[in-house]
Design a protein around this motif. Structure first.
Motif, PDB file in Angstrom:
ATOM      1  N   TYR A   1      45.332  40.333  47.176  1.00 26.25           N
ATOM      2  CA  TYR A   1      46.131  41.552  47.246  1.00 26.25           C
ATOM      3  C   TYR A   1      45.293  42.791  47.543  1.00 26.25           C
ATOM      4  O   TYR A   1      45.818  43.899  47.578  1.00 26.25           O
ATOM      5  CB  TYR A   1      46.892  41.747  45.925  1.00 26.25           C
ATOM      6  CG  TYR A   1      47.853  40.627  45.666  1.00 26.25           C
ATOM      7  CD1 TYR A   1      49.141  40.679  46.167  1.00 26.25           C
ATOM      8  CD2 TYR A   1      47.466  39.492  44.951  1.00 26.25           C
ATOM      9  CE1 TYR A   1      50.032  39.631  45.951  1.00 26.25           C
ATOM     10  CE2 TYR A   1      48.343  38.446  44.732  1.00 26.25           C
ATOM     11  CZ  TYR A   1      49.625  38.526  45.240  1.00 26.25           C
ATOM     12  OH  TYR A   1      50.509  37.490  45.037  1.00 26.25           O
TER      13      TYR A   1
ATOM     14  N   TYR B   1      50.125  41.509  42.149  1.00 22.77           N
ATOM     15  CA  TYR B   1      48.687  41.579  41.908  1.00 22.77           C
ATOM     16  C   TYR B   1      48.386  41.425  40.414  1.00 22.77           C
ATOM     17  O   TYR B   1      47.532  40.616  40.015  1.00 22.77           O
ATOM     18  CB  TYR B   1      48.137  42.907  42.443  1.00 22.77           C
ATOM     19  CG  TYR B   1      46.754  43.245  41.952  1.00 22.77           C
ATOM     20  CD1 TYR B   1      45.644  42.525  42.392  1.00 22.77           C
ATOM     21  CD2 TYR B   1      46.556  44.285  41.041  1.00 22.77           C
ATOM     22  CE1 TYR B   1      44.368  42.833  41.930  1.00 22.77           C
ATOM     23  CE2 TYR B   1      45.291  44.602  40.590  1.00 22.77           C
ATOM     24  CZ  TYR B   1      44.195  43.872  41.034  1.00 22.77           C
ATOM     25  OH  TYR B   1      42.935  44.175  40.577  1.00 22.77           O
TER      26      TYR B   1
ATOM     27  N   SER C   1      43.710  37.045  42.597  1.00 18.62           N
ATOM     28  CA  SER C   1      44.126  38.443  42.673  1.00 18.62           C
ATOM     29  C   SER C   1      43.494  39.160  43.859  1.00 18.62           C
ATOM     30  O   SER C   1      44.032  40.165  44.337  1.00 18.62           O
ATOM     31  CB  SER C   1      43.774  39.174  41.379  1.00 18.62           C
ATOM     32  OG  SER C   1      42.371  39.174  41.162  1.00 18.62           O
TER      33      SER C   1
END
Length: 176
Positions: free
Chosen positions: A72, A53, A69
């Motif tokens: 995640y 992440y 990102s």
């Protein structure tokens, strides 16, 4: 006439028996297996997801349009991060520089037959991360702490663990 009814009943019974013999056998229900074999395995998976992440966050800050990102995240933290991204963009601000995960320590797990909840504490170093305004000026708050802890909660299974929450740690001190 009375002999026809028993014959008809017998014929229906034979047909019913024949049809039930052709019906597929009920499928066995799979036995649930635990989301993780051990607490250590859950902590290792959580750390891997968190580091991936942060790598995605750093790639986004570096201009990699293919990095996401948000892949995640799940639930309210996903919504919150999407809102924060929109707010940053609307204000003309962006972040440059990397966040470094100095450490990750597993804290707590709840593992059942289907799902796991894993909590860990990450120590982050944001020394090189800067907030940049629309004209390219560094507007990073001077009083911010460059090293801090984050309590991260994950949910999912061994094949799909996602971050469901994180907050700045209040009782955990990172070595700095």
């Amino acid at each position: 006439m009375s002999t026809r009814y028993p014959a008809a009943t017998l014929a229906l019974a034979v047909v019913a028996a024949a049809l039930s013999g052709c019906a597929p056998a009920p499928q066995p229900t799979p036995t649930p297996t635990p989301a993780f074999a051990s607490e250590e395995e859950a902590f290792a998976a959580a750390e891997e997801v968190y580091r991936e992440y942060i790598e995605a966050v750093n790639a986004e800050h570096g201009g990699d349009a293919s990095a996401d990102s948000h892949d995640y995240l799940t639930g309210t933290i996903l919504e919150s991060e999407l809102e924060n991204s929109r707010a940053l963009e609307a204000s003309g601000l962006h972040i440059e520089g990397d966040t470094v995960v100095r450490s990750f320590v597993g804290d707590e797990t709840t593992i059942d037959a289907v799902q796991a909840t894993v909590t860990g504490i990450a120590c982050l170093d944001i020394t090189s991360a800067r907030v940049i305004d629309a004209v390219g000026e560094d507007v990073t708050p001077a009083e911010r702490s460059d090293i801090y802890s984050i309590v991260v909660t994950f949910v999912g299974s061994s094949s799909s663990l996602l971050i469901s929450n994180y907050e700045v740690g209040t009782g955990t001190v990172c070595e700095g």
